[in-house]
Write a protein that holds these residues in place. Structure first.
Motif: not given
Length: 779
Positions: A585-586, A650-653, A674-676
């Protein structure tokens, strides 16, 4: 008849007196014309046969009365006992003097007889041209010169033979003395070479019969066989002595010297007719007979020569073996055995080497190294240890290859037979090592990722050539292709090498392996080139838009053709059945950017399907860290801004924490929900931004070296860095070196691919057989 007889005797008396004067060396007063006329009259009266027989009888009598007594004086009891009976005698000097004195007597007698027979043949020239030619008898010269053979060399000297109690002839003594002198010279004494040459020349001028057939020279029929047999005994004993008392190096030089000596002896003392035969004797007795024993000598044999780079010894050895065996089987066998032994030693050394400690010149896995503390040497990680092992193995193999290449060039004249044998052994031990394909690919990966930028063309050429040399040895080239595809993908996507070098290496692979082998690699290059143009055009497109939000983020895009790139890079999880892709999930801002690019991309490319691969990219994020309350001085007393390079995951987190209230935290499961992001990838991602002090922008509770499902993460407001630009250690899901389980999985996949290829080949063969069978049925 009485009248003819009365005319013959006066003429014969004249000729007999002349023969006597010639032997007594008083021929200066003789009239050649009168003597020729006397022989002419005899032949003219049909008395040629009588004259022929009278001359022979005169010479036989002359030998008996005037020559043989002198020869008998030369044949002393000591001489016969020493040279014929091999009895212990006086010193070598006395023995040599005794033998040379005897040979001088034989030589003097022969020279006198030869001179006399030439003069007599001139006097009896008319007899030669008429009687001997018509009667087909040997010439008077051949008949009289042959008398020396029959009445001197073959004379038994009866009284002397009776005293010794064994029969012998003068020729036996001549041969024995010659052989004794030759052996003395072989032992280092100085002999009269000119004398020996004159005697052997005499034997070359004498024949077994008066017909004088070329292959019936006494030298060839009597002396040479004895000489060769005696030489066999001499060199056989010498070889045994060398084996007992010397080493292989001494044996090589001694044999080389003996070959030169015998060749020189044939040219100066004996006859060039013997050169080939005596050379064969030396080769058989000093080289062939004990070759294996000398090669296997402990501490000096061929193994020691190879290990200690004794190039001169190996050069001599190659020359000697080449003389006796064109296939060089003995040399080839030892070379192959030693290559295998040294190659397997490399593998054993690798197993017993500790790679956990940092090594000079050895680096961690590239991405992990950049985030480590530079001020303190850290133990190598498991992946870095495996990488170091791979590079050491390949370096050792290449050093071994260089060693044997030097031997081939310096010692073996680049002999193709030996080169083929060594190449075969290299291929065998390399392919016996189960990880050779992976390690070769890793070596190329390491060479291209570090150390080639800014290097000269010569240095680049050396690396490329080494890569191709290693590739030639591999049997499992399809396994190498799999590993190389993974490593090439990492280099291309992370811009870790120079494109022109990558293309040149693949071009050489295509020349060696064919177009099919490099098709995917070339497809990857094409994708990168098209992506570069596409990204540039998209940036121009963004700049022309009025959407400020879209222009805040700069997008670098790689559009990859799924068939060209490895599944791991394309986000297909090998652990899942069918290798399915897991979508993450972006963040909304990134999602809008994706939609913008998709719209631009599909504008001119209808029917294409694009899937965002979150596991393959990276992002540069500008991070702001506020002033820490209570800090009046130091970096934390003011706001800090850094540029952090992280993976896409890492950016998504990190963007999750933008909207998180101060003091709040998220646990592992909440972040995953939240990110899958797959669990394994999330562990690596969180570890890279919460564990290393240099990139610890998230605070982890509890603070440990491992990420667990129960851990909680929060924004690290107290983060401080000495540098503005920070690179988080991206721990890739595609390890540089596979573990045992991963390698087994790779081998399983490769076996599946092979099965498909085999099945397809069987179908093609059966189709061909079916067509042929059908063709025959229709005829």
């Amino acid at each position: 008849m009485n009248k003819e007889a009365s005319e013959f005797e006066p003429c014969w008396d004249i000729l007999r007196g002349a023969l006597t004067d010639i032997h007594n060396k008083n021929a200066s007063q003789l009239s050649f014309e009168n003597l020729y006329r006397a022989s002419y009259k005899i032949v003219l009266r049909k008395k040629g046969q009588l004259l022929y027989e009278r001359v022979k009888a005169f010479e036989e009598e002359w030998f008996r009365v005037h020559v043989l007594p002198r020869i008998a004086e030369l044949v002393s009891g000591n001489l016969v006992s020493i040279v014929l009976l091999q009895m212990q005698g006086p010193s070598a000097h006395e023995r040599r003097e005794m033998g040379e004195r005897f040979l001088r007597g034989i030589r003097s007698t022969w020279e006198d007889h030869n001179t006399s027979m030439n003069m007599i043949a001139d006097i009896l020239m008319y007899l030669e041209r008429t009687y001997t030619a018509e009667s087909k008898q040997p010439s008077i010269f051949a008949a009289t010169i042959g008398l020396f053979r029959d009445h001197i060399l073959r004379n038994s000297l009866g009284s002397a033979a009776e005293q010794l109690g064994r029969p012998f002839i003068v020729f036996d003594i001549v041969n024995a003395v010659l052989l004794d002198l030759i052996n003395m010279e072989r032992d280092g004494d100085i002999i009269d070479r000119n004398l020996v040459r004159q005697v052997t020349s005499m034997l070359e001028d004498l024949y077994e019969t008066d017909e004088e057939f070329e292959n019936m020279k006494l030298y060839l029929t009597v002396f040479e066989p004895l000489f060769l047999k005696a030489s066999e005994v001499f060199y056989r004993n010498e070889c045994e002595k060398l084996l007992r008392e010397a080493n292989a190096s001494t044996w090589l030089r001694h044999t080389q010297r003996r070959l030169r000596e015998e060749q020189d002896r044939c040219g100066t003392s004996l006859s060039i007719l013997t050169t080939e035969n005596i050379t064969h004797v030396v080769e058989q007795e000093l080289i062939v007979a004990k070759l294996d024993d000398f090669l296997a000598m402990e501490g000096s044999g061929m193994k020691s020569m190879i290990d200690n780079d004794r190039h001169e010894d190996l050069s001599i050895l190659y020359q000697l073996i080449s003389r006796v065996d064109k296939s060089k089987n003995a040399l080839k066998t030892v070379l192959q055995t030693r290559v295998m032994e040294l190659g397997l030693d490399i593998e054993q050394t690798l197993k017993h080497t500790d790679f956990s400690a940092p090594l000079a010149g050895a680096a961690e896995a590239d991405d992990a190294a950049e985030g480590a503390e530079k001020s303190k040497a850290q133990p190598l990680s498991a992946a870095a240890q495996q990488t170091a092992a791979a590079i050491k193995w390949v370096d050792d193999v290449l050093q071994l290859k260089d060693k044997f290449d030097d031997l081939s060039t310096i010692c073996f004249g680049q002999d193709l037979v030996l080169q083929s044998a060594v190449t075969k052994s290299f291929s065998e031990f390399i392919n016996l090592f189960s990880r050779s394909s992976e390690f070769v690919s890793l070596f190329i990966d390491d060479s291209l990722k570090r150390g080639l930028k800014g290097k000269s063309d010569e240095d680049v050429e050396i690396v490329l050539q080494k890569a191709i040399v290693l590739l030639r040895y591999l049997v499992d080239r399809d396994m190498f292709e799999r590993y190389y595809q993974k490593h090439l993908a990492r280099r291309l996507l992370h811009n870790k090498s120079e494109m022109h070098i990558e293309k040149e290496l693949v071009r050489r692979m295509r020349s060696e392996m064919g177009n099919h082998f490099t098709a995917k690699f070339e497809g990857m290059f094409k994708d990168m080139e098209l992506s570069k143009d596409l990204a540039g055009n998209y940036r121009d497109h963004i700049r022309n838009l009025g959407d400020e939000d879209t222009r805040k983020i700069e997008l670098g895009i790689h559009v990859l053709t799924s068939n060209n790139w490895p599944p791991e890079v394309m986000g297909r999880n090998p652990a899942q059945e069918g290798g399915g892709r897991v979508d993450c999930v972006f963040p909304p801002t990134i999602k809008r950017l994706q939609e913008s690019f998709f719209k631009y991309y599909l504008k001119d490319r209808s029917g294409r399907i694009l899937t965002w691969v979150g596991s393959a990219g990276s992002a540069d994020i500008q991070c702001s860290f506020p002033k820490v309350p209570g800090k009046g001085t130091g970096p934390m007393s003011k706001e800090r801004r850094y540029e952090l390079n992280v993976s896409t995951y890492g950016m998504i987190v990190l963007m999750l924490f933008n909207d998180l209230p101060e003091g709040e935290s998220l646990n592992f499961e909440e972040i995953q929900a939240k990110t899958s992001i797959p669990a394994q990838e999330l562990v690596r991602t969180l570890g890279s931004i919460s564990i290393p002090p240099r990139s610890r922008v998230l605070a982890k509770e509890p603070l440990s070296k491992n990420v667990r499902a129960t851990d909680r993460f929060s924004f690290n407001a107290q983060f401080v860095s000495k540098t503005i630009k920070i690179k988080a250690p991206v721990i890739s899901s595609t390890s540089k070196v596979e573990g045992d389980d991963e390698r087994r999985e790779t081998e399983r996949k490769n076996d599946q691919t092979r099965a498909h290829v085999v099945d397809a080949a069987i179908v093609r063969i059966m189709n061909v057989i079916g067509v042929r069978a059908g063709g025959r049925g229709g005829q």
